[in-house]
Write a protein that holds these residues in place. Sequence first.
Motif, PDB file in Angstrom:
ATOM      1  N   PRO A 238       1.609  -5.735  28.596  1.00 11.97           N
ATOM      2  CA  PRO A 238       2.612  -6.433  27.290  1.00 11.97           C
ATOM      3  C   PRO A 238       3.743  -6.946  28.602  1.00 11.97           C
ATOM      4  CG  PRO A 238       2.296  -3.762  27.424  1.00 11.97           C
ATOM      5  CD  PRO A 238       1.174  -4.512  28.398  1.00 11.97           C
ATOM      6  N   LEU A 239       4.153  -7.803  28.696  1.00 10.93           N
ATOM      7  CA  LEU A 239       5.247  -8.774  29.165  1.00 10.93           C
ATOM      8  C   LEU A 239       6.696  -8.499  28.865  1.00 10.93           C
ATOM      9  CD1 LEU A 239       2.722 -12.225  30.148  1.00 10.93           C
ATOM     10  CD2 LEU A 239       3.088  -9.621  31.248  1.00 10.93           C
ATOM     11  N   ILE A 240       6.933  -8.861  27.642  1.00 13.83           N
ATOM     12  CA  ILE A 240       8.141  -7.982  27.162  1.00 13.83           C
ATOM     13  C   ILE A 240       8.429  -6.599  27.610  1.00 13.83           C
ATOM     14  CG2 ILE A 240      10.180  -8.279  25.207  1.00 13.83           C
ATOM     15  CD1 ILE A 240       7.646  -9.772  23.993  1.00 13.83           C
ATOM     16  N   ALA A 241       8.108  -5.841  27.602  1.00 14.80           N
ATOM     17  CA  ALA A 241       8.300  -4.416  28.181  1.00 14.80           C
ATOM     18  C   ALA A 241       8.414  -4.226  29.626  1.00 14.80           C
ATOM     19  CB  ALA A 241       6.818  -3.649  27.098  1.00 14.80           C
ATOM     20  N   ILE A 242       7.154  -4.913  30.692  1.00 18.00           N
ATOM     21  CA  ILE A 242       7.338  -4.855  31.410  1.00 18.00           C
ATOM     22  C   ILE A 242       8.177  -5.520  32.351  1.00 18.00           C
ATOM     23  CG2 ILE A 242       5.944  -5.867  33.864  1.00 18.00           C
ATOM     24  CD1 ILE A 242       3.428  -5.123  31.958  1.00 18.00           C
ATOM     25  N   ALA A 243       8.834  -7.069  30.986  1.00 21.28           N
ATOM     26  CA  ALA A 243       9.909  -7.117  31.614  1.00 21.28           C
ATOM     27  C   ALA A 243      11.209  -6.803  31.839  1.00 21.28           C
ATOM     28  CB  ALA A 243      10.391  -8.562  30.731  1.00 21.28           C
ATOM     29  N   ASP A 244      11.589  -6.151  30.626  1.00 14.97           N
ATOM     30  CA  ASP A 244      12.809  -4.668  30.573  1.00 14.97           C
ATOM     31  C   ASP A 244      12.469  -4.356  31.318  1.00 14.97           C
ATOM     32  OD1 ASP A 244      13.241  -6.503  27.967  1.00 14.97           O
ATOM     33  OD2 ASP A 244      12.641  -4.982  26.869  1.00 14.97           O
ATOM     34  N   ILE A 245      11.409  -3.523  32.246  1.00 15.66           N
ATOM     35  CA  ILE A 245      11.788  -2.466  32.820  1.00 15.66           C
ATOM     36  C   ILE A 245      11.964  -2.726  34.475  1.00 15.66           C
ATOM     37  CG2 ILE A 245       9.848  -0.784  34.212  1.00 15.66           C
ATOM     38  CD1 ILE A 245       8.663  -0.528  31.877  1.00 15.66           C
ATOM     39  N   CYS A 246      11.174  -4.032  34.686  1.00 17.35           N
ATOM     40  CA  CYS A 246      11.470  -4.935  35.691  1.00 17.35           C
ATOM     41  C   CYS A 246      13.282  -5.453  35.932  1.00 17.35           C
ATOM     42  CB  CYS A 246      10.559  -6.402  36.161  1.00 17.35           C
ATOM     43  SG  CYS A 246       8.921  -5.640  36.056  1.00 17.35           S
ATOM     44  N   LYS A 247      13.576  -5.757  35.105  1.00 16.04           N
ATOM     45  CA  LYS A 247      15.315  -6.256  34.692  1.00 16.04           C
ATOM     46  C   LYS A 247      15.574  -4.727  34.574  1.00 16.04           C
ATOM     47  CE  LYS A 247      18.933  -8.344  31.845  1.00 16.04           C
ATOM     48  NZ  LYS A 247      19.219  -8.205  30.442  1.00 16.04           N
ATOM     49  N   LYS A 248      15.708  -4.035  34.725  1.00 19.38           N
ATOM     50  CA  LYS A 248      16.260  -2.183  34.767  1.00 19.38           C
ATOM     51  C   LYS A 248      16.530  -1.804  36.493  1.00 19.38           C
ATOM     52  CE  LYS A 248      16.176   2.434  32.837  1.00 19.38           C
ATOM     53  NZ  LYS A 248      15.721   3.623  31.861  1.00 19.38           N
ATOM     54  N   TYR A 249      15.195  -2.100  37.005  1.00 15.01           N
ATOM     55  CA  TYR A 249      15.043  -1.862  38.280  1.00 15.01           C
ATOM     56  C   TYR A 249      15.068  -2.593  39.299  1.00 15.01           C
ATOM     57  CZ  TYR A 249      13.941   2.471  35.382  1.00 15.01           C
ATOM     58  OH  TYR A 249      13.732   3.189  34.752  1.00 15.01           O
TER      59      TYR A 249
ATOM     60  N   ARG B  66      -0.693 -23.190  21.009  1.00 17.55           N
ATOM     61  CA  ARG B  66       0.220 -23.183  19.570  1.00 17.55           C
ATOM     62  C   ARG B  66      -0.710 -21.111  19.629  1.00 17.55           C
ATOM     63  NH1 ARG B  66       0.585 -28.326  17.915  1.00 17.55           N
ATOM     64  NH2 ARG B  66      -1.111 -29.042  18.302  1.00 17.55           N
ATOM     65  N   LYS B  67      -1.883 -21.681  18.780  1.00 14.50           N
ATOM     66  CA  LYS B  67      -2.589 -20.606  18.496  1.00 14.50           C
ATOM     67  C   LYS B  67      -2.304 -18.975  19.047  1.00 14.50           C
ATOM     68  CE  LYS B  67      -6.395 -18.954  15.606  1.00 14.50           C
ATOM     69  NZ  LYS B  67      -7.769 -19.674  15.622  1.00 14.50           N
ATOM     70  N   HIS B  68      -2.468 -19.467  20.511  1.00 10.47           N
ATOM     71  CA  HIS B  68      -2.658 -17.856  21.460  1.00 10.47           C
ATOM     72  C   HIS B  68      -1.759 -18.294  22.791  1.00 10.47           C
ATOM     73  CE1 HIS B  68      -7.611 -17.283  19.465  1.00 10.47           C
ATOM     74  NE2 HIS B  68      -7.072 -18.953  19.618  1.00 10.47           N
ATOM     75  N   LYS B  69      -0.776 -18.235  22.573  1.00  8.17           N
ATOM     76  CA  LYS B  69      -0.006 -18.325  23.651  1.00  8.17           C
ATOM     77  C   LYS B  69       1.163 -17.138  23.341  1.00  8.17           C
ATOM     78  CE  LYS B  69       3.877 -21.921  22.093  1.00  8.17           C
ATOM     79  NZ  LYS B  69       4.144 -22.916  22.494  1.00  8.17           N
ATOM     80  N   TRP B  70       1.587 -16.535  21.974  1.00  8.83           N
ATOM     81  CA  TRP B  70       1.643 -15.687  21.848  1.00  8.83           C
ATOM     82  C   TRP B  70       1.659 -14.397  22.639  1.00  8.83           C
ATOM     83  CZ3 TRP B  70      -0.298 -10.856  20.304  1.00  8.83           C
ATOM     84  CH2 TRP B  70      -1.438 -11.077  19.904  1.00  8.83           C
ATOM     85  N   LYS B  71       0.284 -14.669  22.906  1.00  8.03           N
ATOM     86  CA  LYS B  71      -0.157 -13.152  23.344  1.00  8.03           C
ATOM     87  C   LYS B  71       0.135 -12.978  25.753  1.00  8.03           C
ATOM     88  CE  LYS B  71      -4.369 -13.693  21.670  1.00  8.03           C
ATOM     89  NZ  LYS B  71      -5.597 -13.912  21.488  1.00  8.03           N
ATOM     90  N   LEU B  72       1.011 -14.176  25.675  1.00 13.82           N
ATOM     91  CA  LEU B  72       1.838 -14.311  27.073  1.00 13.82           C
ATOM     92  C   LEU B  72       3.103 -14.212  26.746  1.00 13.82           C
ATOM     93  CD1 LEU B  72      -0.675 -16.172  27.399  1.00 13.82           C
ATOM     94  CD2 LEU B  72       0.361 -15.568  30.239  1.00 13.82           C
ATOM     95  N   ASN B  73       3.950 -13.525  25.431  1.00 10.31           N
ATOM     96  CA  ASN B  73       5.266 -13.711  25.384  1.00 10.31           C
ATOM     97  C   ASN B  73       6.091 -13.176  26.422  1.00 10.31           C
ATOM     98  OD1 ASN B  73       4.959 -15.774  23.280  1.00 10.31           O
ATOM     99  ND2 ASN B  73       5.574 -13.664  21.683  1.00 10.31           N
ATOM    100  N   GLY B  74       6.752 -13.062  27.079  1.00 11.34           N
ATOM    101  CA  GLY B  74       7.692 -12.151  27.769  1.00 11.34           C
ATOM    102  C   GLY B  74       7.143 -12.815  29.141  1.00 11.34           C
TER     103      GLY B  74
END
Lengths: 499, 499
Positions: free
Chosen positions: B260-271, B289-297
């Motif tokens: 889950p890249l968005i959650a990881i991005a939040d942590i990386c930003k915080k720390y 376009r159909k599958h790229k959401w899996k890399l959101n973040g």
Amino acid sequence: MNLSASSNPSETFYAEWQSTLSFLQDVMDILLQYLVTNFDRSTKVIDFHYPNELLQEYNWDLADQPQTLEEILSNCRIALKYAIKTGHPRYFNQLSTGLDMVGLAADWLTSTANTNMFTYEIAPVFVLLEYVTLRKMREIIGWPGGAGDGIFSPGGAISNMYAMLIARFKMFPEVKEKGMAAIPRLVAFTSEHSHFSVKKGAAALGIGTDSVILIRCDDRKFSPLEHFPVVFVVVSSLQGFVPFLVSATAGTTVYGAFDPLIAIADICKKYKIWMHVDGAWGGGLLMSRKHKWKLNGVERANSVTWNPHKMMGVPLQCSALLVREEGLMQSCNQMHASYLFQQDKHYDLSYDTGDKALQCGRHVDVFKLWLMWRAKGTVGFEAHIDKCLELAEYLYNKIKNREGFELVIEGKPQHTNVCFWYVPPSLRNMEDNEERMNRLSKVAPVIKARMMEYGTTMVSYQPLGDKVNFFRMVISNPAAAHQDIDFLIEEIERLGQDL
Amino acid sequence: MNLSASSNPSETFYAEWQSTLSFLQDVMDILLQYLVTNFDRSTKVIDFHYPNELLQEYNWDLADQPQTLEEILSNCRIALKYAIKTGHPRYFNQLSTGLDMVGLAADWLTSTANTNMFTYEIAPVFVLLEYVTLRKMREIIGWPGGAGDGIFSPGGAISNMYAMLIARFKMFPEVKEKGMAAIPRLVAFTSEHSHFSVKKGAAALGIGTDSVILIRCDDRKFSPLEHFPVVFVVVSSLQGFVPFLVSATAGTTVYGAFDPLIAIADICKKYKIWMHVDGAWGGGLLMSRKHKWKLNGVERANSVTWNPHKMMGVPLQCSALLVREEGLMQSCNQMHASYLFQQDKHYDLSYDTGDKALQCGRHVDVFKLWLMWRAKGTVGFEAHIDKCLELAEYLYNKIKNREGFELVIEGKPQHTNVCFWYVPPSLRNMEDNEERMNRLSKVAPVIKARMMEYGTTMVSYQPLGDKVNFFRMVISNPAAAHQDIDFLIEEIERLGQDL
């Protein structure tokens, strides 16, 4: 396969292939035509355009919609139009020049087979040929029975980095798990003329460039006999510093000089440190009965970098790292990932070489060397190398007393490197002062820029230490002949006489 | 060129070329014939021989004397006879399968041009195309205007190592000169399902594998939201340990799972730690376009590994490392070797990209990607990816309720990975105990060995964690169709029913 219409499925299948085969044949025709002009002295080495010009010359953009096959062919023609003719008899710019036809054919086959060196099961032939070829190279180095280990890596810099990595692991195996924090500060020794990859490797491996002690050279050689023991004793006496590696150079990049390997081997033995020989450029001389003495002592090395893509004319890339102790690479690099290297396969797993590499996928670099070796024989490589060294000597003899030419190094070249200044008439009678140096430093860059704009020939120049820009001529191109050496000299005179 | 006889030198010159061209055309005929059979379902995927058999089957030795061109052609035929048909519609063994004809043509052209990515002066077109292509990839990642940096490296493992190297340098630039001894002990975080190259990189860079904290996963995903903050706080409180990098995986090797890249991005930003995304396998989904959401973040990452040679079907090797901050790679890796990178050349030196690489010579990997992109357009890559994911779903639906098949992971595949056990009739009614596990663990290896001996298809198997050997089916081969999925299932049943 369409099973419906035809009674013989293969017929339908093959028919569907006609347009594809026709496209590939069209590409091949473009390539063959390029090849021929590649070697034609009446063509330019380069059709030079500045980056911003080249960006505007053609639409290189990547779009949403596909192009036609006709446009794809056109892209191929354009790419080759602006490419450097690296096989051209007058292309001397790099240590890797020339284009061997068997090597090229082998590279085409490698692309067509499109696999990687990961395991025996996906690259059976290439894995075996790596085994056969590395063993042969180790035999030539002089390791009994060709015993030892090795790998084809993506270039000499990576091969040198491997050597440093393995040497560190040999002395401090705990570094793999615990990192540099758990071991003393390491020190490596190399000559000031060694390749920059020794420092690059030290930076990457967390050793740090400050830990690479550059031994001062006399004019053209590493002189450990004079300086090394003193440096060594001083460095070793510092708290927490542990010498672990000497990286000797067999064929330096600029001067083509060979470090005295026997003397270095004695020191490494005495102080129990890893001896690496960076023979990326000079290793090829091992193929020549006439010249291999320059690497005497290489058989005492713990590891050797040897790039067949340089002096042996193998297409890029082809770099071997050879290691005397078997199994060390594997222990150093393996991660035992059972999801990648299954341990219950039905064949001899010693052929699954992937886990000893830093890479996971690894390009097949061996086939072109192997096939060229079959086509030329060892004697063919020898003849090529002897010829290139003879051409270098021809150049040296021709310019050593020629007006306007000044050698950077006295004496006959050890390799094919011949380093010289061209001194235009306007500077010939000047005093040897700062102004002259300053003006001389600008000569080679201007001549080089003109060469490229005319596209007639290409040769490298560089400053080194306190020496201002000079030309470094190297000859590894099998297409080069005496007339090309003559041409180079006259072209430099033509392009530089007004400076 | 022989200037003597002919009035038109080119005629003589071209005449001398006839035998060479004829040899190359013969090689090409062998390759074209191989290509056609490569895709023919009625041919074997592999003509398997054990290593010792293959060594004896043919004389592979390297000799002193040359072979004839006829013998060289024969070597080519033999090499292909025993090669794996990696483009065969039933070859599913690796993340890189299939063979694109435009990509192949581009690789042939690359071999013919035979240069390296060192400087603009020796690879003008390829350096520009790297610039254009990396910028496009960064745009797709979502970095404004495609700004940033990057390089094509020799595979995903090296790309991941670059990311770690740059992340370390960003936090502690002094490490370059002074090594790990001068900085705190570093800690990297990644999931237990991440690629082994994260640990390999840590070992090589002197960080040590113990400093790579593997975050426990639930069935199929990295769960930093559950575990990461706790782990992080504990690790950070240890004296002298400094977290510097999270390596998230977009498409794990075995399960094809996306962190889950968005959650990881939040942590990386915080720390304030470096976020790397290893999208070697999953990066290709950004084209859909159909599958790229899996890399959101992913757009919040500091660096991204993306291997077009995997899901995008580009011939091996083609791996990109993309870096958000421009100039960092250069500062991290440059050694300012003026003898290699002259600073007084006549063109814009920002195109001399060699000093930002660990390699000195660097293979041209961009042209095949660029030319395929021109031929297919972004929409063509998208169609290919959508089709492969659709085939994976077809396989999943087909086996989820099929007798004798047991899915390793519940739920629809996120990527094309479908992991399953084949349970032979003899095990179907057994209790779920150690003996059954023990027997089940032997099923996949035997079926795989039989597949290879029959040569009908190839698919990977492996154990993972507490799960015994299971098949991992992946689909990146554009030649694969529904019938090949059907074939695979039936072939596994045929080869495994007696076990």
